[in-house]
Scaffold this active site. Structure first.
Site, mmCIF file in Angstrom:
data_model
loop_
_atom_site.group_PDB
_atom_site.id
_atom_site.type_symbol
_atom_site.label_atom_id
_atom_site.label_comp_id
_atom_site.label_asym_id
_atom_site.label_seq_id
_atom_site.Cartn_x
_atom_site.Cartn_y
_atom_site.Cartn_z
ATOM 1 C CD GLU A 164 -4.698 -1.747 2.831
ATOM 2 O OE1 GLU A 164 -4.592 -0.813 2.225
ATOM 3 O OE2 GLU A 164 -5.512 -2.180 3.555
ATOM 4 N N GLY A 215 -2.625 -2.763 -2.324
ATOM 5 C CA GLY A 215 -1.424 -3.541 -1.859
ATOM 6 C C GLY A 215 -1.512 -4.037 -0.477
ATOM 7 C CB SER A 258 -1.007 -0.105 1.253
ATOM 8 O OG SER A 258 -1.735 1.352 1.322
ATOM 9 N N GLY A 259 0.509 2.193 -0.893
ATOM 10 C CA GLY A 259 1.435 3.399 -0.968
ATOM 11 C C GLY A 259 2.462 3.378 -1.894
ATOM 12 C CB THR A 274 -3.699 4.246 -8.157
ATOM 13 O OG1 THR A 274 -4.382 3.157 -7.417
ATOM 14 C CG2 THR A 274 -4.777 4.946 -9.089
ATOM 15 C CB SER A 316 -4.768 4.955 -0.498
ATOM 16 O OG SER A 316 -4.845 3.477 -0.414
ATOM 17 C CB SER A 317 -6.833 2.475 -5.154
ATOM 18 O OG SER A 317 -6.468 3.272 -6.218
ATOM 19 C CG ASN A 349 -1.342 7.116 -1.618
ATOM 20 O OD1 ASN A 349 -1.449 8.257 -1.745
ATOM 21 N ND2 ASN A 349 -1.612 5.934 -2.243
#
Length: 569
Positions: free
Chosen positions: A388, A386, A104-105, A109, A159-160, A156
């Protein structure tokens, strides 16, 4: 003419390293990052380090440098991967897929958007108006999906919070003629609660900060973010996103894509209804729960175009079928609160899915006859959550990390296992590379009758009261000897874990502690309250498994993998 980087930037391809070890790998990655080189090849894979700042490496000049070039003719770049996928699709008339994976981050995306921009830039040399229209709508769809599916997290600002697989359809000349979007596992729990330092979905803040006074009056809203319980936690947080400006950008994008004015207004009404739902309070008169602020119910009914008494009944009662009899059973105060939250989450999820469906209706290929127009080929772009690890890891994190385990397994299968087996078949001298096969972790989650999902399914299907302790006890009983599972009962000296609450999964990317609150778990709540709220009652495991079938299925043809790793700390 090929252009190669000098050795002052380190090795541009990890395959060229003299010795392969984690310290050497990380040292090369760090050197390249410090020299401004965020991309590095591993053969046909690209590793990217997120710089957390804008770089001038995605403009028209850079696009021209990679257009039509072979993979190794230019320094590592995601444009090289995008061009390789496009050429493979065009030359062989075969579907290709780009998989974007990472923590994540990591910037997944943003990578998917640059890939789409690159493909849009190198196609349609004859400037056909219809192709330009399709490309514009494909790019604009990202803006809309980010507004309703992205949020600020501690990693982020954008973040998606959903998984996305997008097909871009091409005609026989290689020009885009349409597309299709599949969405997976929207983090709908974010609608009602966020962790400290995080916000709900952008759409709520954009409406309140960017909506005109006239729009807000019609929705019975005010600009103050702290006035609404569902988004109060993140009301004072600073974000790099300008919500007021983005509101106008998203509204314009929806118009360009083809949303009608009345459809856009309906979207605003649903967002407003969810914000008002969060402000509903329940009081108890004796043993009977009542809605404290009845005026809010009337506003919600108006926004949802239904009757006030129906909204009130849905929030205070559930329908129970006993044999042939159907009765309305009154909620307790706690059940009413759960029902309200489940209602809000389900409405937002349906809104998001409707937006995706509406975009698909507009961008999908229409009236395409292969006998007349030639073969229709596809480039797929997979952009999912991502890995997490949060302080409070919910059911969503469990599913997200499970999905990343499946992607890691795919990467092992394609890059390590198959490559080494091919070397052995061809008799090429090769020093075998040992690697961790994470199948054991995948089985821990998904194995029939024994995995965590199967145990959770059993708990949710049980008749009568099911408690967190009962669920955790079932995990301990069936998974107690598994090397990647632990709890306080199994490891009494581990004081990080709470008794009768926590368990830990040892994932390939780190240990994740999950405090399971089964009764507030969306599966249990929505199954129990689904009848009274008219919610879907299918089990959550169904869309989760569909997600993984798609991930594995789309890669049957020639494919390219684009791998991302987290920012170096």
């Amino acid at each position: 003419m090929a252009e190669q980087e000098s050795l002052e930037f380190g090795k541009a391809d990890f395959v060229l390293m003299d010795t392969v070890s984690m310290p050497e790998f990380m040292a090369n990655l760090r050197l390249r990052f410090e020299k401004g080189r965020i991309y590095t090849f591993i053969g046909e894979v690209v590793v990217s380090v997120n710089p957390y700042k804008l770089l001038n490496i995605y403009g028209r000049d850079t696009i021209e440098q990679y257009k039509g070039r072979e993979l190794y003719e230019r320094p590592p770049h995601l444009f090289a991967i995008a061009d390789a996928a496009y050429k493979a699709m065009k030359r062989r008339s075969k579907d290709t897929c780009i998989v974007i994976s990472g923590e994540s981050g990591a910037g997944k995306t943003e990578a998917s958007k640059y890939i789409m921009q690159y493909i849009a830039a190198i196609t349609n040399p004859s400037q056909r108006a219809e192709v330009e229209r399709v490309k514009n709508m494909l790019l604009k769809s990202n803006c809309v999906l980010e507004a309703f599916g992205n949020a600020k997290t501690n990693r982020n600002d954008n973040s998606s919070r959903f998984g996305k697989y997008m097909d871009i359809n091409f005609d026989f000349k290689g020009d885009p003629i349409g597309g299709h979007i599949n969405n997976y596992l929207l983090e709908k729990s974010r609608v009602i609660v966020q962790q400290p330092g995080e916000r709900s979905f952008h759409s709520f803040y954009q409406l309140l900060q960017g909506g005109s006074d006239q729009i807000l009056r019609s929705l019975h809203l005010q600009k103050s973010l702290s006035s609404y319980n569902y988004i109060r936690v993140g009301a004072q947080l600073k974000s790099s996103i300008n919500d007021a400006a983005e509101f106008k950008v998203v509204a314009e994008a929806m118009k360009v894509i083809g949303f009608k004015p009345e459809e856009i207004q309906t979207v605003y009404k649903i967002l407003a209804a969810i914000l008002h739902l969060g402000n509903l309070k329940f009081v108890v008169d004796g043993d009977t729960p009542l809605i404290d602020n009845g005026k809010v119910v009337s506003i919600i009914a108006e926004l949802l175009s239904t009757k006030t008494d129906m909204v009130e009944k849905a929030l205070l009662y559930r329908t129970v079928a006993t044999g042939r009899d159907i009765i309305d059973k009154q909620h307790t105060e706690q059940e009413a609160s759960y029902g309200r939250d489940a209602f809000a989450k389900a409405i937002y999820e349906r809104l998001f899915c409707w937006i995706v469906t509406r975009i698909n209706d507009i961008i999908e290929v229409k009236n395409y006859d292969t006998t007349v127009h030639g073969k229709n080929t596809v480039i797929g772009v997979l952009d999912i959550y991502g890995f997490e690890i949060f302080d409070n890891n919910s059911f969503e994190q469990f599913c997200i990390n499970y999905c990343n385990e499946k992607l890691q397994q795919l990467f092992i299968q394609l890059v390590l296992k198959q490559e080494q087996e091919e070397y052995q078949r061809e008799g090429i001298p090769w020093k075998h590379i040992d690697y961790f096969n994470n199948q054991i972790i995948v089985d821990l989650v998904e194995q029939q009758h024994k995995g965590i999902i199967a145990i959770l399914d059993d708990a949710c299907m049980n008749v009568g009261k099911v408690t967190d302790e009962m669920f955790l006890e079932a995990l301990n009983s069936k998974l107690g000897k598994h090397g990647h599972f632990s709890s306080r009962k199994l490891c009494a000296s581990d004081k990080i874990l709470e008794f009768d609450r926590d368990f830990r999964i040892r994932h390939y990317a780190g240990d994740v502690v999950s405090p399971w609150i089964l009764l507030s778990h969306p599966e249990y709540t929505e199954r129990t309250l689904g009848k009274s709220l008219d919610l879907p009652t299918k089990r959550l495991v169904v869309p989760v498994c569909c997600c993984f079938a798609l991930i594995l299925g789309v890669l049957d043809d020639k494919h390219t993998i684009f791998l991302r790793v987290p920012f170096l700390r």
